[in-house]
Design a protein around this motif. Structure first.
Motif, PDB file in Angstrom:
ATOM      1  N   MET A 103      17.685 -54.899 -64.155  1.00 58.04           N
ATOM      2  CA  MET A 103      18.580 -55.343 -65.161  1.00 58.04           C
ATOM      3  C   MET A 103      18.205 -53.756 -65.665  1.00 58.04           C
ATOM      4  O   MET A 103      17.087 -53.287 -64.964  1.00 58.04           O
ATOM      5  CB  MET A 103      18.719 -56.105 -65.777  1.00 58.04           C
ATOM      6  N   ALA A 104      19.165 -52.859 -66.377  1.00 58.34           N
ATOM      7  CA  ALA A 104      18.613 -51.360 -66.665  1.00 58.34           C
ATOM      8  C   ALA A 104      18.169 -52.004 -68.484  1.00 58.34           C
ATOM      9  O   ALA A 104      19.164 -52.579 -68.656  1.00 58.34           O
ATOM     10  CB  ALA A 104      19.937 -50.650 -66.667  1.00 58.34           C
ATOM     11  N   LYS A 105      17.301 -51.441 -68.050  1.00 64.80           N
ATOM     12  CA  LYS A 105      16.215 -51.919 -69.563  1.00 64.80           C
ATOM     13  C   LYS A 105      16.737 -50.216 -70.560  1.00 64.80           C
ATOM     14  O   LYS A 105      16.437 -49.224 -69.836  1.00 64.80           O
ATOM     15  CB  LYS A 105      14.707 -52.161 -69.184  1.00 64.80           C
ATOM     16  N   ILE A 106      16.810 -50.313 -71.833  1.00 65.44           N
ATOM     17  CA  ILE A 106      17.104 -49.750 -72.198  1.00 65.44           C
ATOM     18  C   ILE A 106      15.598 -49.210 -73.350  1.00 65.44           C
ATOM     19  O   ILE A 106      14.668 -49.711 -73.658  1.00 65.44           O
ATOM     20  CB  ILE A 106      17.497 -50.396 -73.958  1.00 65.44           C
ATOM     21  N   ILE A 107      15.383 -47.548 -72.973  1.00 69.04           N
ATOM     22  CA  ILE A 107      13.832 -47.115 -73.158  1.00 69.04           C
ATOM     23  C   ILE A 107      14.281 -46.699 -74.642  1.00 69.04           C
ATOM     24  O   ILE A 107      14.837 -45.632 -74.826  1.00 69.04           O
ATOM     25  CB  ILE A 107      13.615 -46.392 -71.801  1.00 69.04           C
ATOM     26  N   ASN A 108      12.956 -46.007 -75.141  1.00 66.66           N
ATOM     27  CA  ASN A 108      12.847 -44.696 -76.404  1.00 66.66           C
ATOM     28  C   ASN A 108      12.909 -43.499 -76.179  1.00 66.66           C
ATOM     29  O   ASN A 108      11.641 -43.443 -74.640  1.00 66.66           O
ATOM     30  CB  ASN A 108      12.218 -45.785 -77.668  1.00 66.66           C
ATOM     31  N   SER A 109      12.412 -43.208 -76.809  1.00 63.38           N
ATOM     32  CA  SER A 109      11.534 -41.734 -76.767  1.00 63.38           C
ATOM     33  C   SER A 109      10.343 -41.208 -75.998  1.00 63.38           C
ATOM     34  O   SER A 109       9.826 -40.932 -74.773  1.00 63.38           O
ATOM     35  CB  SER A 109      12.250 -40.376 -77.544  1.00 63.38           C
ATOM     36  N   ASN A 110       9.005 -42.384 -76.003  1.00 65.47           N
ATOM     37  CA  ASN A 110       7.981 -42.775 -76.166  1.00 65.47           C
ATOM     38  C   ASN A 110       8.232 -43.191 -74.173  1.00 65.47           C
ATOM     39  O   ASN A 110       7.310 -41.868 -74.143  1.00 65.47           O
ATOM     40  CB  ASN A 110       7.226 -43.627 -77.005  1.00 65.47           C
ATOM     41  N   GLU A 111       8.778 -44.251 -74.027  1.00 71.78           N
ATOM     42  CA  GLU A 111       9.243 -44.713 -72.719  1.00 71.78           C
ATOM     43  C   GLU A 111       9.395 -43.313 -71.743  1.00 71.78           C
ATOM     44  O   GLU A 111       9.051 -43.817 -70.525  1.00 71.78           O
ATOM     45  CB  GLU A 111       9.709 -46.155 -72.541  1.00 71.78           C
ATOM     46  N   PHE A 112      10.428 -42.356 -71.947  1.00 72.94           N
ATOM     47  CA  PHE A 112      10.951 -41.857 -70.970  1.00 72.94           C
ATOM     48  C   PHE A 112      10.548 -41.266 -70.136  1.00 72.94           C
ATOM     49  O   PHE A 112      10.527 -40.924 -69.558  1.00 72.94           O
ATOM     50  CB  PHE A 112      12.253 -41.694 -72.052  1.00 72.94           C
TER      51      PHE A 112
END
Length: 105
Positions: A1-10
């Motif tokens: 499953m594709a997880k939604i990531i934020n700027s910090n995780e990117f």
């Protein structure tokens, strides 16, 4: 499953990762993004051991969207070893996305 990531995780999960990573830049209000969602999930499940798949909400992570010049959604970017190697704009059928990703494996 594709997880939604934020700027910090990117940075950690995309820019500092070896191998192929596919990022779907989307918006919750975008009709074509909603159509692409299940297709992107299908490709991510099919290629789970070959590439990483993530989603970025451009409204919540606008800095990342600006950095990569996201002018329209949906836009997918294929990264290899942290470097963008291909941009895919608009809705695409599952076979097309799969073929494009496999070309960078």
């Amino acid at each position: 499953m594709a997880k939604i990531i934020n700027s910090n995780e990117f940075v950690e999960k995309v820019e500092n990762t070896k191998g192929v990573v596919v990022v779907d830049f989307f918006a919750t209000w975008c009709g074509p993004c909603k159509m692409l969602g299940p297709v992107f999930e299908g490709v991510s499940n099919e290629m789970v051991d070959k590439a990483e798949f993530f989603k970025v909400d451009i409204d919540k992570s606008s800095r990342i969207a600006q950095k990569y010049g996201i002018a329209a959604v949906p836009t997918m970017i294929i990264f290899k070893d942290g470097v963008p190697v291909e941009n895919l704009a608009g809705f695409m059928p599952r076979e097309n996305i799969s073929r494009k990703v496999k070309a960078h494996l």
